[in-house]
Design a protein around this motif. Structure first.
Motif, mmCIF file in Angstrom:
data_model
loop_
_atom_site.group_PDB
_atom_site.id
_atom_site.type_symbol
_atom_site.label_atom_id
_atom_site.label_comp_id
_atom_site.label_asym_id
_atom_site.label_seq_id
_atom_site.Cartn_x
_atom_site.Cartn_y
_atom_site.Cartn_z
ATOM 1 N N PRO A 78 -35.476 -52.286 -38.603
ATOM 2 C CA PRO A 78 -34.289 -51.424 -38.773
ATOM 3 C C PRO A 78 -34.588 -49.948 -38.605
ATOM 4 O O PRO A 78 -33.664 -49.149 -38.408
ATOM 5 C CB PRO A 78 -33.823 -51.742 -40.197
ATOM 6 C CG PRO A 78 -35.031 -52.278 -40.893
ATOM 7 C CD PRO A 78 -35.819 -53.006 -39.844
ATOM 8 N N ASN A 79 -35.847 -49.560 -38.663
ATOM 9 C CA ASN A 79 -36.195 -48.163 -38.472
ATOM 10 C C ASN A 79 -36.288 -47.768 -36.998
ATOM 11 O O ASN A 79 -36.234 -46.585 -36.670
ATOM 12 C CB ASN A 79 -37.537 -47.853 -39.143
ATOM 13 C CG ASN A 79 -37.467 -48.026 -40.645
ATOM 14 O OD1 ASN A 79 -36.541 -47.531 -41.276
ATOM 15 N ND2 ASN A 79 -38.427 -48.731 -41.208
ATOM 16 N N LEU A 80 -36.435 -48.784 -36.120
ATOM 17 C CA LEU A 80 -36.691 -48.472 -34.720
ATOM 18 C C LEU A 80 -35.856 -49.269 -33.725
ATOM 19 O O LEU A 80 -35.709 -48.858 -32.582
ATOM 20 C CB LEU A 80 -38.181 -48.706 -34.413
ATOM 21 C CG LEU A 80 -39.162 -47.778 -35.130
ATOM 22 C CD1 LEU A 80 -40.575 -48.330 -35.056
ATOM 23 C CD2 LEU A 80 -39.103 -46.390 -34.541
ATOM 24 N N ASP A 81 -35.336 -50.416 -34.123
ATOM 25 C CA ASP A 81 -34.552 -51.257 -33.221
ATOM 26 C C ASP A 81 -33.072 -50.897 -33.334
ATOM 27 O O ASP A 81 -32.415 -51.207 -34.331
ATOM 28 C CB ASP A 81 -34.767 -52.734 -33.560
ATOM 29 C CG ASP A 81 -34.053 -53.684 -32.596
ATOM 30 O OD1 ASP A 81 -33.347 -53.184 -31.704
ATOM 31 O OD2 ASP A 81 -34.210 -54.905 -32.753
ATOM 32 N N VAL A 82 -32.542 -50.247 -32.296
ATOM 33 C CA VAL A 82 -31.147 -49.805 -32.324
ATOM 34 C C VAL A 82 -30.195 -50.990 -32.473
ATOM 35 O O VAL A 82 -29.131 -50.868 -33.079
ATOM 36 C CB VAL A 82 -30.812 -49.006 -31.043
ATOM 37 C CG1 VAL A 82 -29.346 -48.619 -31.019
ATOM 38 C CG2 VAL A 82 -31.666 -47.755 -30.971
ATOM 39 N N ASP A 83 -30.570 -52.138 -31.923
ATOM 40 C CA ASP A 83 -29.682 -53.302 -31.975
ATOM 41 C C ASP A 83 -29.293 -53.688 -33.401
ATOM 42 O O ASP A 83 -28.234 -54.272 -33.624
ATOM 43 C CB ASP A 83 -30.347 -54.504 -31.298
ATOM 44 C CG ASP A 83 -30.260 -54.420 -29.779
ATOM 45 O OD1 ASP A 83 -29.866 -53.355 -29.273
ATOM 46 O OD2 ASP A 83 -30.604 -55.413 -29.100
ATOM 47 N N VAL A 84 -30.150 -53.381 -34.357
ATOM 48 C CA VAL A 84 -29.873 -53.728 -35.745
ATOM 49 C C VAL A 84 -28.676 -52.947 -36.289
ATOM 50 O O VAL A 84 -28.056 -53.341 -37.277
ATOM 51 C CB VAL A 84 -31.128 -53.484 -36.616
ATOM 52 C CG1 VAL A 84 -30.849 -53.731 -38.096
ATOM 53 C CG2 VAL A 84 -32.272 -54.392 -36.154
ATOM 54 N N HIS A 85 -28.309 -51.857 -35.611
ATOM 55 C CA HIS A 85 -27.279 -50.966 -36.134
ATOM 56 C C HIS A 85 -25.959 -51.000 -35.364
ATOM 57 O O HIS A 85 -25.058 -50.222 -35.664
ATOM 58 C CB HIS A 85 -27.818 -49.531 -36.151
ATOM 59 C CG HIS A 85 -29.078 -49.383 -36.942
ATOM 60 N ND1 HIS A 85 -29.102 -49.362 -38.316
ATOM 61 C CD2 HIS A 85 -30.380 -49.287 -36.535
ATOM 62 C CE1 HIS A 85 -30.358 -49.239 -38.743
ATOM 63 N NE2 HIS A 85 -31.146 -49.199 -37.677
ATOM 64 N N HIS A 86 -25.831 -51.899 -34.396
ATOM 65 C CA HIS A 86 -24.619 -51.922 -33.576
ATOM 66 C C HIS A 86 -23.363 -52.292 -34.359
ATOM 67 O O HIS A 86 -22.254 -51.932 -33.964
ATOM 68 C CB HIS A 86 -24.788 -52.906 -32.420
ATOM 69 C CG HIS A 86 -25.563 -52.350 -31.281
ATOM 70 N ND1 HIS A 86 -25.471 -51.034 -30.881
ATOM 71 C CD2 HIS A 86 -26.470 -52.923 -30.436
ATOM 72 C CE1 HIS A 86 -26.277 -50.826 -29.860
ATOM 73 N NE2 HIS A 86 -26.893 -51.947 -29.572
ATOM 74 N N PHE A 87 -23.542 -53.019 -35.460
ATOM 75 C CA PHE A 87 -22.382 -53.473 -36.220
ATOM 76 C C PHE A 87 -22.263 -52.757 -37.559
ATOM 77 O O PHE A 87 -21.623 -53.237 -38.478
ATOM 78 C CB PHE A 87 -22.449 -54.994 -36.430
ATOM 79 C CG PHE A 87 -22.395 -55.776 -35.143
ATOM 80 C CD1 PHE A 87 -21.192 -56.262 -34.670
ATOM 81 C CD2 PHE A 87 -23.546 -56.014 -34.406
ATOM 82 C CE1 PHE A 87 -21.133 -56.982 -33.489
ATOM 83 C CE2 PHE A 87 -23.497 -56.730 -33.213
ATOM 84 C CZ PHE A 87 -22.287 -57.215 -32.761
ATOM 85 N N ALA A 88 -22.936 -51.616 -37.680
ATOM 86 C CA ALA A 88 -22.875 -50.839 -38.917
ATOM 87 C C ALA A 88 -21.419 -50.513 -39.263
ATOM 88 O O ALA A 88 -20.603 -50.283 -38.372
ATOM 89 C CB ALA A 88 -23.687 -49.554 -38.752
ATOM 90 N N PRO A 89 -21.113 -50.519 -40.573
ATOM 91 C CA PRO A 89 -22.009 -50.585 -41.730
ATOM 92 C C PRO A 89 -22.432 -51.992 -42.146
ATOM 93 O O PRO A 89 -23.034 -52.158 -43.223
ATOM 94 C CB PRO A 89 -21.186 -49.917 -42.832
ATOM 95 C CG PRO A 89 -19.779 -50.273 -42.484
ATOM 96 C CD PRO A 89 -19.723 -50.233 -40.987
ATOM 97 N N ALA A 90 -22.122 -53.027 -41.376
ATOM 98 C CA ALA A 90 -22.620 -54.367 -41.690
ATOM 99 C C ALA A 90 -24.140 -54.390 -41.570
ATOM 100 O O ALA A 90 -24.717 -53.826 -40.630
ATOM 101 C CB ALA A 90 -22.005 -55.397 -40.749
ATOM 102 N N LEU A 91 -24.809 -55.018 -42.523
ATOM 103 C CA LEU A 91 -26.262 -55.147 -42.487
ATOM 104 C C LEU A 91 -26.651 -56.334 -41.621
ATOM 105 O O LEU A 91 -26.069 -57.414 -41.726
ATOM 106 C CB LEU A 91 -26.815 -55.347 -43.899
ATOM 107 C CG LEU A 91 -26.448 -54.311 -44.963
ATOM 108 C CD1 LEU A 91 -27.064 -54.684 -46.303
ATOM 109 C CD2 LEU A 91 -26.901 -52.920 -44.534
ATOM 110 N N LEU A 92 -27.667 -56.143 -40.775
ATOM 111 C CA LEU A 92 -28.180 -57.237 -39.945
ATOM 112 C C LEU A 92 -29.643 -57.542 -40.231
ATOM 113 O O LEU A 92 -30.227 -58.420 -39.610
ATOM 114 C CB LEU A 92 -28.016 -56.908 -38.460
ATOM 115 C CG LEU A 92 -26.594 -56.654 -37.956
ATOM 116 C CD1 LEU A 92 -26.589 -56.528 -36.441
ATOM 117 C CD2 LEU A 92 -25.639 -57.752 -38.391
ATOM 118 N N SER A 93 -30.219 -56.817 -41.172
ATOM 119 C CA SER A 93 -31.621 -57.028 -41.549
ATOM 120 C C SER A 93 -31.747 -56.964 -43.060
ATOM 121 O O SER A 93 -31.130 -56.117 -43.706
ATOM 122 C CB SER A 93 -32.510 -55.950 -40.913
ATOM 123 O OG SER A 93 -33.812 -55.961 -41.477
#
Length: 432
Positions: A203-218
């Motif tokens: 989550p600190n470096l993979d942008v894909d983890v944040h595409h659905f923010a504020p939903a958590l993916l990690s």
């Protein structure tokens, strides 16, 4: 002009090598100012010594040079992608041995004839569906997202990894098959190749983890305490995500605005792409967004609404199901183990595979059903994966690397949503 790229902690100037790069100068331009250590080594695994020899001849940039850009996506992240993990490991050596046993040259692991036949059929079907959409045909519009997905999955994803063809011009132009309703390539390529492929599920470096923010993916992301489960945010954004990748993300660059929930734009375009070029690349998407309103709204509002909404929603649902199931899983979360020391093992253990022996599902998913194999061998066309997978599994087992698997796309989708809704459960409800 200088083209700075960091590999193994050393900044190289690739400006004089651009024209000679077999994968095309455009991919080097997209890497401007970034650390590409992991993707460089995995993409060039087949010709490892030859590539390293060429790299050693390139000029080195002084660390104090003012031209150096930040090497990663987020401003504060200045660590190399391995972060203590080795890339040149015995596990990777065995993967390379498999490559050299199966393929005599790099041409052999590009797209085979049957892959090009499917591209031709998908291109014809996609063009037919688009003309149907243009003329207001409901049935052809309904089929449009599905056939366009097949075309883009066989072309864009492969082209941007240089696995489609050895001809750089073929790869460059076929990346645009993702337009106008899947994603804008100038936004997607940097975050996919340089962010996602190197730092998968971090989550600190993979942008894909944040595409659905504020939903958590990690599960590594800080827990939230919203009034409602943010899994529903993922659900509704998953039906509109192509609007984000085709319109909203590029617009942030054009307007110099930040990404919601962040202090900067985390999906910038490559250094070598101008705003004028970006705007031109967005024109087809804007046409799809506006044409039904002018052509059909006055005479048939219901038809106009369908033509306006379905191509985006249909492609978004397909894209979300095909791509997010490959990594957003409980069993794909980063845990202590071999992945802490071996970057390649980390790629395997943060990816999910299913229906791995099926050429049909490989074709339908664009090879995303064998995601872990793709992540360690991103230089190989996905059409080869069904035949390679059994040997790949044996290599993983030999080195104690755990391959994450599900039965099929349906079970993978169910487990993805189960994981997302669990980690997005409000803390107050969990404490009751």
């Amino acid at each position: 002009w200088v083209l700075p790229v960091r590999i193994d902690g050393v900044w190289y100037d690739l400006s004089d090598y651009r024209a000679a790069h077999p994968g095309g100068k455009w991919l080097l331009d997209y890497s401007y100012g970034k650390d590409v250590t992991a993707i460089f080594k995995s993409i060039h695994l087949f010709a490892k010594e030859e590539t390293q020899s060429k790299l050693d001849k390139l000029p080195i940039i002084d660390l104090d040079s003012p031209i150096l850009a930040k090497p990663n996506v987020f401003t504060a992240d200045l660590v190399p992608p391995t972060t203590g993990r080795e890339i040149d490991t015995p596990f990777q050596a065995d993967l390379r041995a498999m490559l050299t046993r199966r393929f005599a040259s790099r041409e052999e692991f590009k797209a085979p004839v049957d892959h090009w036949v499917r591209i031709g059929l998908a291109a014809a079907a996609t063009a037919y569906c688009w003309q149907g959409w243009y003329h207001g045909d409901v049935a052809l519009t309904a089929a449009l997202p599905f056939v366009h997905w097949i075309l883009a999955a066989h072309t864009c994803h492969e082209a941007t990894h240089s696995t489609l063809s050895t001809n750089e011009h073929v790869n460059y132009w076929l990346q645009f098959t993702a337009h106008p309703i899947m994603f804008n390539v100038f936004v997607w390529i940097p975050q996919h190749l340089i962010s996602h492929h190197q730092y998968t599920n971090d989550p600190n470096l993979d942008v894909d983890v944040h595409h659905f923010a504020p939903a958590l993916l990690s599960q590594e992301q800080p827990p939230l305490d919203p009034d409602a489960n943010r899994g529903w945010t993922f659900a509704w954004k998953g039906m509109l995500t192509s609007l984000g990748t085709c319109i909203l993300q590029p617009m942030r660059t054009l307007l110099d605005s930040t990404t919601p929930n962040f202090d900067e734009n985390i999906t910038p375009i490559p250094h070598g792409v101008s705003k004028a070029t970006l705007a031109l690349s967005m024109a087809p998407s804007f046409f799809v967004l506006t044409y039904p309103l002018f052509a059909f709204l006055p005479s048939d509002p219901a038809l106009a609404a369908f033509l306006e909404v379905w191509p985006w929603v249909g492609m978004s649902m397909i894209w979300t199901a095909m791509t997010q199931t490959s990594h957003i899983q409980q069993q794909c979360q980063r845990i202590p183990g071999m992945a802490d020391t071996d970057w390649n093992a980390g790629q395997v253990e943060t990816s999910l595979d299913y229906s791995t022996a099926s050429p049909f599902w490989t074709a339908v998913t664009g090879g995303l059903n064998t995601q872990s194999l793709h992540h360690v061998l991103p230089n190989v066309c996905m059409s080869h994966f069904p035949d390679m997978y059994r040997e790949y599994e044996e290599i993983c087992a030999k080195h104690g690397v755990n391959v994450r698997q599900s039965a099929n796309l349906a079970t993978a989708t169910v487990s993805m949503y189960d994981f997302i809704f669990r980690i997005n459960e409000p803390k107050s409800k969990n404490s009751q």
